[in-house]
Design a protein around this motif. Sequence first.
Motif, PDB file in Angstrom:
ATOM      1  N   PRO A 152     -15.265  23.633 -11.405  1.00  0.00           N
ATOM      2  CA  PRO A 152     -15.615  22.454 -12.206  1.00  0.00           C
ATOM      3  C   PRO A 152     -16.996  22.630 -12.826  1.00  0.00           C
ATOM      4  N   GLN A 153     -17.269  21.876 -13.866  1.00  0.00           N
ATOM      5  CA  GLN A 153     -18.520  22.039 -14.599  1.00  0.00           C
ATOM      6  C   GLN A 153     -19.730  21.699 -13.741  1.00  0.00           C
ATOM      7  N   ASP A 154     -19.609  20.702 -12.865  1.00  0.00           N
ATOM      8  CA  ASP A 154     -20.769  20.353 -12.040  1.00  0.00           C
ATOM      9  C   ASP A 154     -21.126  21.480 -11.071  1.00  0.00           C
ATOM     10  N   PHE A 155     -20.128  22.267 -10.680  1.00  0.00           N
ATOM     11  CA  PHE A 155     -20.403  23.440  -9.841  1.00  0.00           C
ATOM     12  C   PHE A 155     -21.099  24.519 -10.666  1.00  0.00           C
ATOM     13  N   ASP A 185     -22.913  24.156 -13.228  1.00  0.00           N
ATOM     14  CA  ASP A 185     -24.268  23.723 -13.567  1.00  0.00           C
ATOM     15  C   ASP A 185     -25.271  24.062 -12.470  1.00  0.00           C
ATOM     16  N   GLN A 186     -24.787  24.296 -11.272  1.00  0.00           N
ATOM     17  CA  GLN A 186     -25.675  24.611 -10.147  1.00  0.00           C
ATOM     18  C   GLN A 186     -25.700  26.094  -9.816  1.00  0.00           C
ATOM     19  N   THR A 187     -25.169  26.920 -10.688  1.00  0.00           N
ATOM     20  CA  THR A 187     -25.176  28.360 -10.464  1.00  0.00           C
ATOM     21  C   THR A 187     -26.084  29.038 -11.476  1.00  0.00           C
ATOM     22  N   ARG A 204     -28.281  28.149  -7.734  1.00  0.00           N
ATOM     23  CA  ARG A 204     -29.599  28.044  -8.364  1.00  0.00           C
ATOM     24  C   ARG A 204     -30.725  27.812  -7.371  1.00  0.00           C
ATOM     25  N   SER A 226     -29.876  22.611  -0.425  1.00  0.00           N
ATOM     26  CA  SER A 226     -29.359  22.134  -1.693  1.00  0.00           C
ATOM     27  C   SER A 226     -27.892  22.521  -1.833  1.00  0.00           C
ATOM     28  N   ILE A 233     -20.266  21.293  -0.182  1.00  0.00           N
ATOM     29  CA  ILE A 233     -19.896  21.428  -1.580  1.00  0.00           C
ATOM     30  C   ILE A 233     -19.298  22.798  -1.874  1.00  0.00           C
TER      31      ILE A 233
END
Length: 279
Positions: free
Chosen positions: A155-158, A160-162, A179, A192, A197
Amino acid sequence: MLNPIPTVIFFTLHILLIQSQIRTSNHSRCPPFRCDHIDFPFPFSNQRTFGSGTIDCGFPPYQILCGEEGEESTPVPILMISTQPYQVKNIFLNQSYDEGVVNLITLVNTDLIRDINTASCHSFHNFTSPSSGLLLPDWNINLTFFKCPSQFAPPQDFLDQTALNYTCNDEQYRLYLGRYVNRSQMKPAERSFNNSITPRDCNLVMLPVSSADINVSSVNNGDIERSQLSKVLAAGFPLQWKSDVDCENCIKKKGRCGFDGTKVVCLCDDGCNNTNSSK
């Protein structure tokens, strides 16, 4: 009647000679073990000679393999941890930190670096701290990776955290670098990134790196390339150990430390009292 005095003198000299040889032999049994540019102190010892006598020069989990026999190149010191070989890059003794005076050994996972350079995911496994007293320092940091099946649709929210991702060369997995770096001693709930997650069917992999050799902001901002990641891992990561008290006392007496299978023994020229530190 024979004069007994020469006989007494002979035996006295003979006993003194034997005692001198024993003392000299004892003290010379465990000098610092050198491999490449590193002098390894107790509790480290040469794996090739460990177990060859009644006294060893280190503890069993601290054996160093110094290259391979017959190699023409400079031998490389290797420490095995949970069946994984780590190259020893350096040793720093008597370093002062908030937790007191500790010793540090810097290790490099060369298999992991090779895999990153060839886009392989084979060596990506969680680092397992040894049970020998070698510990990750509190100030050390971890990089967080997710090893996911290649068919995984993140998913995009995942995403965004890479900070980085690439397909492994076997095309069965894709690797994602989170990240946010984490302190080694943080509990999962404080991180984090954590198991809560981690996407289903993905494996969370935490790898220690040196806090002195990574630009944390680059990772946090997602501005890091695979070549930079390889350099960070090549710098190695530290493990710490505290000096054995009985060995420290032995060194103060100008002795050298050994291990008889159950306790530390002091090898010296003037008959130091043996200590009783068991490992």
